[in-house]
Design an enzyme around this catalytic site. Structure first.
Site, short mmCIF file in Angstrom:
data_model
loop_
_atom_site.label_atom_id
_atom_site.label_comp_id
_atom_site.label_asym_id
_atom_site.label_seq_id
_atom_site.Cartn_x
_atom_site.Cartn_y
_atom_site.Cartn_z
N THR A 49 0.85 -1.20 0.00
CA THR A 49 0.00 0.00 0.00
C THR A 49 0.88 1.25 0.00
O THR A 49 0.61 2.21 -0.73
CB THR A 49 -0.88 0.02 1.26
N THR A 50 1.95 1.18 0.81
CA THR A 50 2.87 2.31 0.90
C THR A 50 3.56 2.57 -0.44
O THR A 50 3.90 3.70 -0.77
CB THR A 50 3.92 2.00 2.00
N TYR A 115 -12.99 -4.88 -3.11
CA TYR A 115 -14.04 -4.29 -3.96
C TYR A 115 -15.17 -5.27 -4.32
O TYR A 115 -16.34 -4.97 -4.13
CB TYR A 115 -13.45 -3.66 -5.23
N TYR A 140 -2.44 -10.70 3.18
CA TYR A 140 -2.51 -9.30 3.65
C TYR A 140 -3.97 -8.96 3.97
O TYR A 140 -4.79 -8.80 3.06
CB TYR A 140 -1.95 -8.41 2.54
N ARG A 145 -9.41 -1.08 3.97
CA ARG A 145 -9.18 -0.73 2.56
C ARG A 145 -9.89 -1.69 1.60
O ARG A 145 -10.30 -1.29 0.53
CB ARG A 145 -7.68 -0.73 2.25
N LYS A 168 0.03 -10.67 7.16
CA LYS A 168 0.20 -9.29 7.63
C LYS A 168 -1.18 -8.83 8.07
O LYS A 168 -2.11 -8.77 7.26
CB LYS A 168 0.71 -8.41 6.48
N ILE A 207 5.07 -5.12 9.41
CA ILE A 207 5.33 -4.45 8.13
C ILE A 207 4.72 -3.07 8.31
O ILE A 207 3.48 -2.93 8.31
CB ILE A 207 4.69 -5.18 6.94
O1 LIG Z 1 2.30 -0.73 2.63
C1 LIG Z 1 2.08 -1.40 3.62
O2 LIG Z 1 2.48 -2.54 3.66
C2 LIG Z 1 1.32 -0.83 4.73
N1 LIG Z 1 0.17 -0.32 4.53
C3 LIG Z 1 -0.76 0.04 5.53
C4 LIG Z 1 -1.67 1.13 5.00
O3 LIG Z 1 -1.22 1.99 4.26
O4 LIG Z 1 -2.85 1.15 5.36
C5 LIG Z 1 -0.05 0.52 6.74
C6 LIG Z 1 1.11 -0.29 7.14
O5 LIG Z 1 1.94 0.51 7.93
C7 LIG Z 1 1.94 -0.80 6.04
#
Ligand SMILES: O=C(O)C1=N[C@H](C(=O)O)C[C@H](O)C1
Length: 292
Positions: A49-50, A115, A140, A145, A168, A207
């Protein structure tokens, strides 16, 4: 290939730097990852996501994998590289997973399909097909989300599949980590504010987007928890809370990219639409935090 024993510690999910033209900025990426590798992190996650996975093209992911591998080889460093391949289409997730394996990923991070709101059986079959590719899979779970929640029973069934090495957990509740870590599953916390709680319940690490900043303090929290000193872990974690709060006040990774640019690790905080830059108010608040 990673196994369950390799899935522990502080994994840093990397941002994908773009230039002001919106194109992948490879030089910034190399500079930024080199800095991360100066810390004793336990692994890297590309295209999470990051990393803005919804707007990064697959060819770009392969460039990021290659640069990361070259940096690690140059440093003679052996830490796992996990690559996000999950989509809400099983066939395309399998295809990306095969490509990630060929491109040098040690494991893939596969989000619960978002989705479409599949049934629990549909979610199970999605992971069953991805696990058959043969590369190690980290599930994950991030219901805020994806719009769908992984039930504990489904999670347990998925964890029994060959090649699935852990999960995760970015949910904001503690049920999953309680249920899974007690049956020997590697659960990595992906909900930064709950890191201490989840480590206390047996999580194997995290993570964590916010571990891009104050990286060594996160490693310290993990190390204290692993030694069983949850009080020391809490003291170290408490100092991180104001940072975590600011980094998630607006959608990740916009605040993080702003900070990484402000600290000189990447040349631009450019995001790809529909992600957009942080507010002026948050910029001021982050400046205040930096000045403390
Ligand atoms: O990219 C990731 O892996 C993470 N995404 C989550 C988010 O953006 O909601 C948060 C997490 O710290 C790591």
């Amino acid at each position: 290939m990673m196994d369950r024993n390799g899935l522990h510690g502080i994994f840093v999910p990397v941002v994908t730097p773009f230039g002001s033209d919106g194109e992948l900025d490879q030089a910034s990426y190399a500079n930024y990852v080199m800095n991360l590798l100066s810390h004793p992190i336990h692994g890297l996650v590309i295209n999470g996501t990051t990393g803005e996975s919804p707007t990064v093209r697959w060819e770009e992911v392969e460039v990021l994998i290659r640069i990361t591998r070259d940096l690690l080889d140059g440093l003679h460093r052996k830490i796992p590289v996990i690559v996000g391949t999950g989509t809400n289409d099983t066939a395309s997730t399998v295809d990306r997973t095969e490509k990630a394996a060929r491109a040098g990923a040690d494991a893939v991070l596969v989000v619960v399909p978002y989705y479409s709101k599949p049934s629990q059986e549909g979610i199970f079959k999605h992971f069953q097909q991805v696990a058959q590719v043969g590369i190690s899979v980290v599930v994950y779970e991030i219901p805020a989300r994806t719009g769908v929640r992984l039930n504990i029973n489904t999670a347990k069934r998925i964890m029994e599949l060959d090649n699935v090495i852990g999960i995760k957990d970015s949910s904001d509740h503690l049920e999953l980590v309680s249920a899974l870590s007690h049956v020997g599953v590697s659960v990595l916390c992906g909900d930064d504010l709950h890191l201490h709680d989840k480590l206390s319940l047996g999580a194997a690490g995290g993570i964590l987007a916010s571990a891009n900043i104050n990286t060594e303090r996160f490693i310290e929290v993990y190390a204290w928890a692993r030694q069983g000193d949850l009080i020391k872990a809490k003291e170290a974690f408490d100092s991180l809370v104001p940072w975590i709060q600011k980094l998630f006040q607006e959608s990740n990774p916009a605040p993080l990219k702003w900070l990484l640019k402000r600290q000189g690790f990447i040349s631009s905080d450019q995001l790809r639409l529909p992600m957009s830059p942080i507010s002026v108010e948050l910029e001021d608040e982050l400046e205040q935090l930096l000045s403390l």
